[in-house]
Design an enzyme around this catalytic site. Structure first.
Site, mmCIF file in Angstrom:
data_model
loop_
_atom_site.group_PDB
_atom_site.id
_atom_site.type_symbol
_atom_site.label_atom_id
_atom_site.label_comp_id
_atom_site.label_asym_id
_atom_site.label_seq_id
_atom_site.Cartn_x
_atom_site.Cartn_y
_atom_site.Cartn_z
ATOM 1 N N ARG A 85 -8.460 5.763 -3.353
ATOM 2 C CA ARG A 85 -7.199 5.452 -2.681
ATOM 3 C C ARG A 85 -6.295 6.680 -2.749
ATOM 4 N NH1 ARG A 85 -4.218 7.011 -6.284
ATOM 5 N NH2 ARG A 85 -2.482 6.051 -5.215
ATOM 6 N N ALA A 90 -3.666 8.806 0.182
ATOM 7 C CA ALA A 90 -3.938 9.289 1.543
ATOM 8 C C ALA A 90 -4.906 10.482 1.604
ATOM 9 C CB ALA A 90 -2.608 9.615 2.225
ATOM 10 N N ARG A 114 -8.629 1.770 6.365
ATOM 11 C CA ARG A 114 -7.207 1.536 6.060
ATOM 12 C C ARG A 114 -6.377 2.175 7.189
ATOM 13 N NH1 ARG A 114 -5.341 2.456 0.043
ATOM 14 N NH2 ARG A 114 -3.823 0.881 0.666
ATOM 15 N N GLN A 140 -0.798 1.120 -9.512
ATOM 16 C CA GLN A 140 -1.253 2.519 -9.531
ATOM 17 C C GLN A 140 -0.430 3.362 -10.510
ATOM 18 O OE1 GLN A 140 -0.567 0.738 -6.814
ATOM 19 N NE2 GLN A 140 -1.797 1.312 -5.058
ATOM 20 N N ASP A 183 2.078 8.547 2.768
ATOM 21 C CA ASP A 183 0.847 8.230 3.503
ATOM 22 C C ASP A 183 0.906 8.747 4.922
ATOM 23 O OD1 ASP A 183 0.590 6.292 1.199
ATOM 24 O OD2 ASP A 183 -1.322 6.177 2.262
ATOM 25 N N ASN A 188 5.305 5.237 2.771
ATOM 26 C CA ASN A 188 4.679 5.410 1.449
ATOM 27 C C ASN A 188 4.598 4.042 0.768
ATOM 28 O OD1 ASN A 188 3.542 7.158 -0.592
ATOM 29 N ND2 ASN A 188 5.377 6.778 -1.789
ATOM 30 N N LYS A 189 4.050 4.037 -0.414
ATOM 31 C CA LYS A 189 3.799 2.800 -1.169
ATOM 32 C C LYS A 189 5.004 1.867 -1.166
ATOM 33 C CE LYS A 189 0.799 1.660 -2.533
ATOM 34 N NZ LYS A 189 -0.035 0.722 -1.737
HETATM 35 O O1 MRU Z 1 -2.380 2.053 -1.508
HETATM 36 P P1 MRU Z 1 -2.578 3.422 -2.081
HETATM 37 O O2 MRU Z 1 -2.787 3.451 -3.545
HETATM 38 O O3 MRU Z 1 -3.628 4.177 -1.305
HETATM 39 O O4 MRU Z 1 -1.197 4.141 -1.793
HETATM 40 C C1 MRU Z 1 -1.024 5.464 -2.190
HETATM 41 C C2 MRU Z 1 0.335 5.973 -1.952
HETATM 42 O O5 MRU Z 1 1.203 5.297 -1.451
HETATM 43 C C3 MRU Z 1 0.570 7.427 -2.277
HETATM 44 O O6 MRU Z 1 1.893 7.635 -2.626
HETATM 45 C C4 MRU Z 1 0.251 8.279 -1.043
HETATM 46 O O7 MRU Z 1 -0.997 7.972 -0.531
HETATM 47 C C5 MRU Z 1 0.329 9.722 -1.336
HETATM 48 S S1 MRU Z 1 -0.983 10.264 -2.321
HETATM 49 C C6 MRU Z 1 -0.875 11.922 -2.550
#
Ligand code: MRU
Length: 356
Positions: free
Chosen positions: A55, A57, A99, A208, A249, A259-260
């Protein structure tokens, strides 16, 4: 392999040269178990992305690219040329549909598609195509690591000595090929001798922050304190946070940061408390084609919200929402840290400039 200027202690995704497979650390099992899985099956890699074994991006983009290359080796010489290319295109499509939000996935697969189309035009034989796909996928992987190092060096300029940095989710080595974006900035600051401290949000529902960011920073020796997501406003009001650094993302051409889930609330609270809010992302995350209205925000299985690590914490039948990402408005973002430099507002002008 490149000589990196900083130690690379954790890799999320890599290429096994002898087996021609993509390998990854199963982030679902962290921090308790460091399981490594390798495969040359694009269906298996797609499942790993959907289930979030892989997981973040940039990591999913790198993994998808490596999966295409490893599948090419697996079927090379065993099918007719037409069938070979049809199978490879199918593999790209399977990985494409894993995704929907992270731009890096589509950016990486478009690069792989370009190699496939050039190979068809130039009538390359299957073993040559496999070698070209491997070369391109490894380039995507190595470029990701170098981008993180470079953006880390730019971002370090924004980090005062003794700063306390709040981060959300995991934008670290475990979310990229290695080194990390937000954590890449922290790593450079740390290796340069700055006495930084990190506050990590736990990041419900998949945790995470608690499971991955904490594990990664502890391994690096960088001091980290865990908070629940709902403590952000209060600790900012108390003056316990000097700056925020998160990953992304997707960043749209207007400067919206996807983003998350939870990032938007952090940005709002940072603005209210006059705390700089930085986004660290390679330019492969910037999507100049979409506006925010075209971005698909992934909705995941509501059971992730009803459960904490596989155990129900509520009535199993209660309706639950599970948006995986949210949207932060450009005016809440102080600057975007990329491998090409620090982008300041107005983002609609300056993102275009940095990518030209
Ligand atoms: O759902 P995830 O764990 O894939 O989400 C990840 C994030 O939101 C990160 O902040 C983003 O991908 C940047 S990673 C360098």
């Amino acid at each position: 392999m490149s000589n990196y200027p900083y130690p690379i202690k954790i890799r999320a995704v890599w290429w096994n040269d002898s087996s021609k497979e993509v390998c990854w650390i199963n982030t679902k099992k962290l921090p308790f178990d460091e399981e490594v899985i390798c495969s040359n099956d694009p269906g298996r890699v797609a499942k790993a992305i959907i289930d979030m074994e892989i997981r973040g991006a940039p990591a999913i983009g790198v993994a998808a690219a490596l999966a295409v290359a490893s599948y090419a080796y697996r079927i090379s010489g065993k099918l007719s040329r037409e069938e070979f290319f049809r199978e490879i295109e199918n593999a790209v499509n399977v990985l494409w549909n894993t995704r929907p939000t992270a731009h890096n996935l589509f950016w990486a697969l478009k690069r792989m598609r370009r190699v496939i189309h050039d190979s068809i035009e130039n009538k390359l034989d299957m073993s040559e195509v496999s070698a070209r796909l491997e070369e391109e996928a490894k380039k995507i992987m190595d470029e990701d690591i170098w981008s993180n190092i470079r953006l880390g060096e730019y971002g370090d300029q924004l980090v005062p000595d003794n700063a306390t940095i709040l981060t959300h989710c995991n934008a670290g080595a475990l979310a990229t090929a290695a080194f990390g974006t937000a954590e890449g900035v922290m790593r450079v600051a740390w290796y340069k001798g700055k006495k930084i401290k990190i506050i990590a949000t736990e990041t419900r529902p998949v945790l995470q922050g608690a499971r991955l960011t904490v594990w990664e920073l502890v391994k690096e020796g960088i001091p980290v304190t865990l908070i629940t997501d709902n403590m952000v406003g209060y600790i900012m009001r108390k003056g316990l946070v000097d700056l925020v650094i998160v990953g992304a993302d997707r960043i749209t051409r207007e400067g919206y940061v996807v983003n998350k889930i939870g990032t938007y609330m952090i940005a709002l609270s940072a603005k209210r408390n006059n705390i700089p809010f930085y986004v660290a992302a390679p330019t492969s995350t910037i999507d100049l084609e979409s506006t925010i209205n075209n971005v698909i925000i992934e909705e995941r299985n509501p059971d992730e919200v009803r459960k904490v690590i596989d155990k129900y914490i509520t009535l199993p039948e209660v309706p639950a929402l599970n948006y995986a990402f949210d949207v932060t408005d450009p005016d809440l973002v102080t600057a975007i840290i990329t491998e090409k430099g620090i982008v300041k507002p107005p983002f609609d002008e300056n993102l275009r400039k940095i990518l030209s």
